[in-house]
Design a protein around this motif. Structure first.
Motif, mmCIF file in Angstrom:
data_model
loop_
_atom_site.group_PDB
_atom_site.id
_atom_site.type_symbol
_atom_site.label_atom_id
_atom_site.label_comp_id
_atom_site.label_asym_id
_atom_site.label_seq_id
_atom_site.Cartn_x
_atom_site.Cartn_y
_atom_site.Cartn_z
ATOM 1 N N GLY A 65 42.424 40.675 40.300
ATOM 2 C CA GLY A 65 41.912 39.898 41.308
ATOM 3 C C GLY A 65 40.393 40.505 41.690
ATOM 4 N N SER A 71 34.391 44.624 44.592
ATOM 5 C CA SER A 71 35.226 45.867 44.383
ATOM 6 C C SER A 71 34.693 46.365 42.943
ATOM 7 N N GLU A 89 40.974 37.019 37.103
ATOM 8 C CA GLU A 89 40.582 36.068 38.196
ATOM 9 C C GLU A 89 41.000 34.748 37.872
ATOM 10 N N HIS A 94 35.903 31.717 42.069
ATOM 11 C CA HIS A 94 35.636 32.991 42.531
ATOM 12 C C HIS A 94 35.052 33.558 41.231
ATOM 13 N N ASP A 117 45.424 33.073 35.084
ATOM 14 C CA ASP A 117 46.505 33.710 35.693
ATOM 15 C C ASP A 117 46.698 35.169 35.306
ATOM 16 N N ASP A 139 44.789 44.057 42.971
ATOM 17 C CA ASP A 139 44.530 43.276 44.394
ATOM 18 C C ASP A 139 44.452 41.739 44.356
HETATM 19 N N1 SAH Z 1 39.336 42.827 44.445
HETATM 20 C C1 SAH Z 1 38.420 41.775 45.499
HETATM 21 C C2 SAH Z 1 39.173 41.114 46.470
HETATM 22 C C3 SAH Z 1 40.276 40.394 45.552
HETATM 23 S S1 SAH Z 1 41.083 38.968 46.595
HETATM 24 C C4 SAH Z 1 37.325 42.854 46.167
HETATM 25 O O1 SAH Z 1 37.884 43.746 46.671
HETATM 26 O O2 SAH Z 1 36.152 42.469 46.094
HETATM 27 C C5 SAH Z 1 42.404 38.455 45.632
HETATM 28 C C6 SAH Z 1 41.795 37.493 44.465
HETATM 29 O O3 SAH Z 1 42.714 37.358 43.413
HETATM 30 C C7 SAH Z 1 41.238 36.170 44.623
HETATM 31 O O4 SAH Z 1 40.127 35.980 44.308
HETATM 32 C C8 SAH Z 1 42.410 35.441 44.078
HETATM 33 O O5 SAH Z 1 41.800 34.279 43.583
HETATM 34 C C9 SAH Z 1 42.969 36.212 43.131
HETATM 35 N N2 SAH Z 1 44.204 35.688 42.526
HETATM 36 C C10 SAH Z 1 45.235 35.381 43.192
HETATM 37 N N3 SAH Z 1 46.407 35.153 42.491
HETATM 38 C C11 SAH Z 1 45.946 35.320 41.083
HETATM 39 C C12 SAH Z 1 46.626 35.262 39.956
HETATM 40 N N4 SAH Z 1 47.960 35.061 39.921
HETATM 41 N N5 SAH Z 1 46.030 35.694 38.841
HETATM 42 C C13 SAH Z 1 44.546 36.232 38.790
HETATM 43 N N6 SAH Z 1 43.998 36.108 39.892
HETATM 44 C C14 SAH Z 1 44.604 35.843 41.393
#
Ligand code: SAH
Ligand code: DHB
Ligand code: MG
Length: 222
Positions: A65, A71, A89, A94, A117, A139
């Motif tokens: 994520g 982060s 991601e 994003h 994914d 995350d």
């Molecule tokens: N770590 C980041 C915030 C992450 S928010 C920070 O603190 O700055 C969560 C992210 O996970 C989002 O961008 C979303 O698109 C991604 N996400 C959601 N499901 C996902 C998946 N199955 N595989 C990869 N990324 C995913």
């Protein structure tokens, strides 16, 4: 309106110990610029992650994520010269914003954003023998948090640090009959850790400028 006491203390800490440099300010501003809901960690949480990177002497980090890489940049700035982060991601916008922010930060050689994914990329990383990793930041989407945690055992070295964000969710974890898939996902992780000999874990309860929440802090056992 009077500032919430936790937000006020968060600001007190941030002004002293959570100062953002230009790269972090740029990443945070990109979230506003694209009018995205702010899912990133706070500045103090970012600083916490950077202290953890140094604490465990991490050279290879895997993040699930990326969002806009806020982060990611906090962690990368705490890495040694030969350190590296792979960050996963799923959302193409994003991932694109993250790559731009990482380039602006001059960290393109240290951070690799893998678009796709999480499960697919985890399989890829294992097939490519990109492991072992020294530290993980989970995350991404919350329903498969327990499965992500199990993946860290496959890709992490013994003693690796695993941090998972948003596992308290404004105390909604207390509601055993919750039907919220995010709540159910983190409940499943927290319950799994309670019964697991594979991790030495705790949960750090957090208040501040974000909602009342918490992070799992776990070590992979030998
Ligand atoms: N770590 C980041 C915030 C992450 S928010 C920070 O603190 O700055 C969560 C992210 O996970 C989002 O961008 C979303 O698109 C991604 N996400 C959601 N499901 C996902 C998946 N199955 N595989 C990869 N990324 C995913
Ligand atoms: C969301 C995701 C997060 O990881 C977070 O810390 C806050 C919000 C979200 O998907 O809305
Ligand atoms: Mg989060």
């Amino acid at each position: 309106m009077e500032e919430n006491i936790y937000a006020a203390v968060d600001r007190y800490i941030r002004e002293r110990l959570g100062q953002e440099n230009e790269a972090l300010i740029h990443a945070r501003q990109s979230i506003q610029q694209y009018q995205l809901p702010d899912a990133s960690v706070s500045a103090n949480q970012g600083k916490f992650l950077s202290v953890m990177v140094k604490c465990c002497g991490a050279k290879r980090i895997l993040e699930l994520g990326t969002f806009c890489a806020y982060s990611t940049i906090w962690m990368a700035q705490a890495l040694p010269a030969d350190g590296k982060i792979v960050s996963i991601e799923a959302d193409p916008l994003h991932a694109a914003i993250a790559r731009e922010n990482i380039a602006f930060a001059g960290l393109s050689d240290k951070i690799e954003v893998r678009h796709g994914d999480a499960f697919e990329i985890l399989e890829q990383l294992e097939a490519e023998k990109q492991h072992p990793f020294d530290m993980f930041f989970i995350d991404a989407d919350k329903p498969p948090y327990a499965e992500y945690m199990l993946w860290t055992r496959r890709l992490g070295r013994v003693g690796a640090l695993v941090i998972a964000d948003n596992v308290i969710r404004n105390a909604q974890v207390l509601d055993k009959s919750s039907v919220d898939v995010k709540v159910k996902g983190v409940q499943r992780l927290n319950d799994m850790l309670a019964d697991s000999a594979d991790f030495t874990a705790t949960i750090l309860q957090q208040v501040g400028i974000k909602e009342h929440d918490g992070m799992v802090i776990a070590l992979i056992n030998g």
